[in-house]
Motif scaffolding. Sequence first.
Motif, PDB file in Angstrom:
ATOM      1  N   SER A 231       3.472   3.669 -10.116  1.00  0.00           N
ATOM      2  CA  SER A 231       2.255   4.149  -9.821  1.00  0.00           C
ATOM      3  C   SER A 231       2.225   5.608  -9.614  1.00  0.00           C
ATOM      4  CB  SER A 231       2.131   3.577  -8.320  1.00  0.00           C
ATOM      5  OG  SER A 231       1.981   2.204  -8.360  1.00  0.00           O
ATOM      6  N   HIS A 232       3.672   6.097  -9.329  1.00  0.00           N
ATOM      7  CA  HIS A 232       3.780   7.490  -8.900  1.00  0.00           C
ATOM      8  C   HIS A 232       3.974   8.349 -10.300  1.00  0.00           C
ATOM      9  CE1 HIS A 232       3.585   6.385  -4.714  1.00  0.00           C
ATOM     10  NE2 HIS A 232       3.371   7.511  -4.344  1.00  0.00           N
ATOM     11  N   ILE A 233       4.246   7.649 -11.428  1.00  0.00           N
ATOM     12  CA  ILE A 233       4.228   8.066 -12.524  1.00  0.00           C
ATOM     13  C   ILE A 233       2.928   8.489 -13.069  1.00  0.00           C
ATOM     14  CG2 ILE A 233       4.848   7.561 -15.165  1.00  0.00           C
ATOM     15  CD1 ILE A 233       7.762   6.446 -14.055  1.00  0.00           C
TER      16      ILE A 233
ATOM     17  N   PRO B 297       0.659  -1.329  -0.074  1.00  0.00           N
ATOM     18  CA  PRO B 297       0.028   0.050  -0.051  1.00  0.00           C
ATOM     19  C   PRO B 297       0.773   1.290   0.083  1.00  0.00           C
ATOM     20  CG  PRO B 297      -0.172  -0.959   1.985  1.00  0.00           C
ATOM     21  CD  PRO B 297       0.665  -1.934   0.943  1.00  0.00           C
ATOM     22  N   CYS B 298       0.450   2.464  -0.465  1.00  0.00           N
ATOM     23  CA  CYS B 298       0.714   3.550  -0.623  1.00  0.00           C
ATOM     24  C   CYS B 298       1.018   3.954   1.048  1.00  0.00           C
ATOM     25  CB  CYS B 298       0.070   4.449  -1.201  1.00  0.00           C
ATOM     26  SG  CYS B 298       0.357   6.371  -0.910  1.00  0.00           S
ATOM     27  N   SER B 299      -0.174   3.797   1.620  1.00  0.00           N
ATOM     28  CA  SER B 299      -0.005   3.889   3.374  1.00  0.00           C
ATOM     29  C   SER B 299      -0.423   2.862   4.071  1.00  0.00           C
ATOM     30  CB  SER B 299      -0.725   5.192   3.637  1.00  0.00           C
ATOM     31  OG  SER B 299      -0.326   6.246   3.128  1.00  0.00           O
TER      32      SER B 299
ATOM     33  N   TRP C  22       5.266   6.982   7.038  1.00  0.00           N
ATOM     34  CA  TRP C  22       4.941   8.570   7.571  1.00  0.00           C
ATOM     35  C   TRP C  22       5.122   9.033   6.128  1.00  0.00           C
ATOM     36  CZ3 TRP C  22       9.296   5.179   9.148  1.00  0.00           C
ATOM     37  CH2 TRP C  22       8.982   5.013  10.764  1.00  0.00           C
ATOM     38  N   LYS C  23       3.859   9.656   5.860  1.00  0.00           N
ATOM     39  CA  LYS C  23       3.428  10.271   4.484  1.00  0.00           C
ATOM     40  C   LYS C  23       3.885  11.734   4.214  1.00  0.00           C
ATOM     41  CE  LYS C  23       2.365   7.767   1.798  1.00  0.00           C
ATOM     42  NZ  LYS C  23       3.389   7.035   0.977  1.00  0.00           N
ATOM     43  N   PRO C  24       4.678  12.161   3.222  1.00  0.00           N
ATOM     44  CA  PRO C  24       4.807  13.397   3.028  1.00  0.00           C
ATOM     45  C   PRO C  24       3.863  13.835   2.224  1.00  0.00           C
ATOM     46  CG  PRO C  24       5.884  12.138   1.334  1.00  0.00           C
ATOM     47  CD  PRO C  24       5.210  11.131   2.193  1.00  0.00           C
TER      48      PRO C  24
ATOM     49  N   LEU D 189       7.556  -6.263   0.277  1.00  0.00           N
ATOM     50  CA  LEU D 189       6.293  -5.466   0.781  1.00  0.00           C
ATOM     51  C   LEU D 189       6.757  -3.942   1.078  1.00  0.00           C
ATOM     52  CD1 LEU D 189       3.319  -5.922   1.467  1.00  0.00           C
ATOM     53  CD2 LEU D 189       3.989  -6.320   3.916  1.00  0.00           C
ATOM     54  N   ARG D 190       5.957  -3.090   0.424  1.00  0.00           N
ATOM     55  CA  ARG D 190       6.283  -1.647   0.693  1.00  0.00           C
ATOM     56  C   ARG D 190       5.094  -1.347   1.421  1.00  0.00           C
ATOM     57  NH1 ARG D 190       5.412   3.641  -2.562  1.00  0.00           N
ATOM     58  NH2 ARG D 190       4.156   3.938  -0.782  1.00  0.00           N
ATOM     59  N   GLY D 191       5.299  -0.262   2.393  1.00  0.00           N
ATOM     60  CA  GLY D 191       4.419   0.261   3.098  1.00  0.00           C
ATOM     61  C   GLY D 191       4.714   1.682   3.601  1.00  0.00           C
TER      62      GLY D 191
ATOM     63  N   THR E  74      -4.770   7.329   0.758  1.00  0.00           N
ATOM     64  CA  THR E  74      -3.724   8.004   0.137  1.00  0.00           C
ATOM     65  C   THR E  74      -3.581   7.529  -1.343  1.00  0.00           C
ATOM     66  OG1 THR E  74      -1.951   6.873   0.891  1.00  0.00           O
ATOM     67  CG2 THR E  74      -2.341   8.854   1.778  1.00  0.00           C
ATOM     68  N   ASP E  75      -3.452   8.062  -2.355  1.00  0.00           N
ATOM     69  CA  ASP E  75      -3.359   7.738  -3.725  1.00  0.00           C
ATOM     70  C   ASP E  75      -4.347   6.692  -4.030  1.00  0.00           C
ATOM     71  OD1 ASP E  75      -1.398   9.471  -3.854  1.00  0.00           O
ATOM     72  OD2 ASP E  75       0.342   8.362  -3.861  1.00  0.00           O
ATOM     73  N   ALA E  76      -5.420   7.063  -3.832  1.00  0.00           N
ATOM     74  CA  ALA E  76      -6.724   6.192  -4.115  1.00  0.00           C
ATOM     75  C   ALA E  76      -6.764   5.668  -5.775  1.00  0.00           C
ATOM     76  CB  ALA E  76      -8.020   6.332  -3.665  1.00  0.00           C
ATOM     77  N   ASN E  77      -6.380   6.727  -6.674  1.00  0.00           N
ATOM     78  CA  ASN E  77      -6.647   6.619  -7.879  1.00  0.00           C
ATOM     79  C   ASN E  77      -5.516   5.652  -8.481  1.00  0.00           C
ATOM     80  OD1 ASN E  77      -8.720   8.359  -8.028  1.00  0.00           O
ATOM     81  ND2 ASN E  77      -7.542  10.128  -8.183  1.00  0.00           N
ATOM     82  N   GLN E  78      -4.367   5.592  -7.794  1.00  0.00           N
ATOM     83  CA  GLN E  78      -3.346   4.763  -8.489  1.00  0.00           C
ATOM     84  C   GLN E  78      -3.228   3.386  -7.991  1.00  0.00           C
ATOM     85  OE1 GLN E  78      -0.627   7.763  -7.814  1.00  0.00           O
ATOM     86  NE2 GLN E  78       0.612   6.557  -6.083  1.00  0.00           N
ATOM     87  N   GLN E  79      -3.739   3.161  -6.736  1.00  0.00           N
ATOM     88  CA  GLN E  79      -3.581   1.826  -6.563  1.00  0.00           C
ATOM     89  C   GLN E  79      -4.314   0.635  -6.885  1.00  0.00           C
ATOM     90  OE1 GLN E  79      -2.157   1.727  -2.199  1.00  0.00           O
ATOM     91  NE2 GLN E  79      -3.115   3.395  -1.808  1.00  0.00           N
TER      92      GLN E  79
ATOM     93  N   ILE F 137       5.052  -0.734  -7.321  1.00  0.00           N
ATOM     94  CA  ILE F 137       3.628  -0.632  -8.069  1.00  0.00           C
ATOM     95  C   ILE F 137       2.705  -0.564  -6.353  1.00  0.00           C
ATOM     96  CG2 ILE F 137       1.743  -1.383  -9.139  1.00  0.00           C
ATOM     97  CD1 ILE F 137       3.671  -2.935 -11.087  1.00  0.00           C
ATOM     98  N   GLU F 138       1.932   0.188  -6.298  1.00  0.00           N
ATOM     99  CA  GLU F 138       1.247   0.430  -5.130  1.00  0.00           C
ATOM    100  C   GLU F 138      -0.177  -0.691  -5.279  1.00  0.00           C
ATOM    101  OE1 GLU F 138       2.365   4.804  -3.330  1.00  0.00           O
ATOM    102  OE2 GLU F 138       0.434   4.525  -4.401  1.00  0.00           O
ATOM    103  N   SER F 139      -0.215  -1.361  -4.282  1.00  0.00           N
ATOM    104  CA  SER F 139      -1.329  -2.254  -4.162  1.00  0.00           C
ATOM    105  C   SER F 139      -2.269  -2.098  -2.708  1.00  0.00           C
ATOM    106  CB  SER F 139      -1.064  -3.627  -4.322  1.00  0.00           C
ATOM    107  OG  SER F 139      -0.067  -4.106  -3.507  1.00  0.00           O
TER     108      SER F 139
HETATM  109 MN    MN Z   1       1.820   6.796  -2.678  1.00  0.00          MN
END
Ligand code: MN
Length: 352
Positions: A201-203, A23-25, A53-55, A48-50, A238-243, A227-229
Motif C-alpha cells: 500500500s505505501h509503495i 485500516p491505515c488509521s 497514532w499517525k505520523p 489486523l493492523r490499525g 488518511t491514505d484514501a487513494n491506496q486503501q 495491505i491497507e483496507s
Molecule cells: Mn497509511
Amino acid sequence: MSESFDIRKWFKNPEELLVISGPCSVESREQLLETAEGLSKIQKVKVLRGGIWKPRTRPEAFEGIGEEGLKWMREAKERFGFLTMTEVAVPEHVELALKYGIDVLWLGARTVVNPFSVQELADCLKGCDVPVFVKNPIAPDLKLWLGAFERLDGAGLKYLGGIHRGFSSYDETPYRNTPVWHIPIELKRLRPDIQIITDVSHICGRRDLLQEVAQHALDFGTIGFMIESHCNPEKALTDANQQITPESLKNALNTLIIRKTAVDADDRILQNLRKEIDVIDEDILNLIAKRMNVSEQIGEFKKEHNVTVLQMDRWKKVLEDHINKGVSLGLSEDLVKVIFEIIHKESIGRQL
Ligand code: MN
Ligand code: PEP
C-alpha cells in the motif's frame, strides 16, 4: 482467518504467507469493526493492523484517534479472533499498546530514520517478547535499517521482522514510495533470522498498482504482505487513494500467483541454464582480473613517464564507446555505465 495462528512460530518457520490488513488509521468503532468483519471472511488475513497514532507530513492533518482506538482494536480481536498490530513511535505508545493487548508492533519509516527514537523504543521494549516489525527508513539506507534491528537485538527482542514499504524519491515515479527490491534482499542475506514482508500500500499509494506490485513482491521472495483496507476507502481520513475494501483484498489475494520458492531437483532445464550462467560468470571474473592486470601495467607506464593517472578524455571516450557497443548488444545504457564506472574506479585506484 484462524484463531490459533501462532505468530511466534511463524517467525521461526514462516511456511505460510503472512497477510496483515486493516485500516491505515482507526477512525471510529464502526469503521474498525465493519472493516474487521469484512477481513474475517478472508482466511489468509491473520493480523489486523490499525494506525492509532499517525505520523503526518503536515500538522493540520488527522493525527490518529489515540488511546480510545485501542479499545476498539481489542474488541475486534475478541470478536473476530485476529491478532492486532499498531505503529509505535514513542515509549508511551508502547506502554498503551501493550496495556490494551496489541499483539504485534511496528516501527514506522519516519521513526526508523532517527536512531535516538529507535533506541528509546528499544529501551522501553527491553524484556518484552512482543514481535516487532521495522519498516525500512524513508531513505534507501540499508545501514540505518540494520542499525534499528541491532538496537532491538540489544533489547533482547527475539521476533523481528522487516517491512519493505519503498523509499522516497525526488524523481517522478508511478509509486508513492519507490520499491528498491535489492535492499530487502540484501537485508535478508545479512540477517537471515529476520523475516521480511512487503507493504504494497505505501509503495503504491494508489489502488490500481497494488496487484502488480504484490505479484512483483512475491516473485522477489516476500513471505508476507501488509495491505491497507477500509470498509469505505474513498471516505478514509488518511491514505484514501491506496486503501481497498476487504472484498477487493480477497479478490487480489486470490489472483496472486504463488510460485514455488525452490526448484525441483529434477528440473534439468533450469539446472543446465544455471550451469551455463556459472561458467559465464567465471569468464567475466577472469576477464576482469586480466583487465586489472593490464591496467596495472599502464599505471607503471604512467609513473615512468610522469603522466597523471586520470586521463579524462580517454575515459570519456572509453565510456561512450562501451555504452554504444553495449546498447547495440541489447544492454541498457544504465547497466553499461554502472559496470564500467566501477571497473574504471578500481583500475585507477590500482594505478595510484
Ligand atoms: Mn497509511
Ligand atoms: C502506515 O503504515 O500507516 C504508515 C504510516 O507507514 P510508513 O511508516 O510506511 O509511512
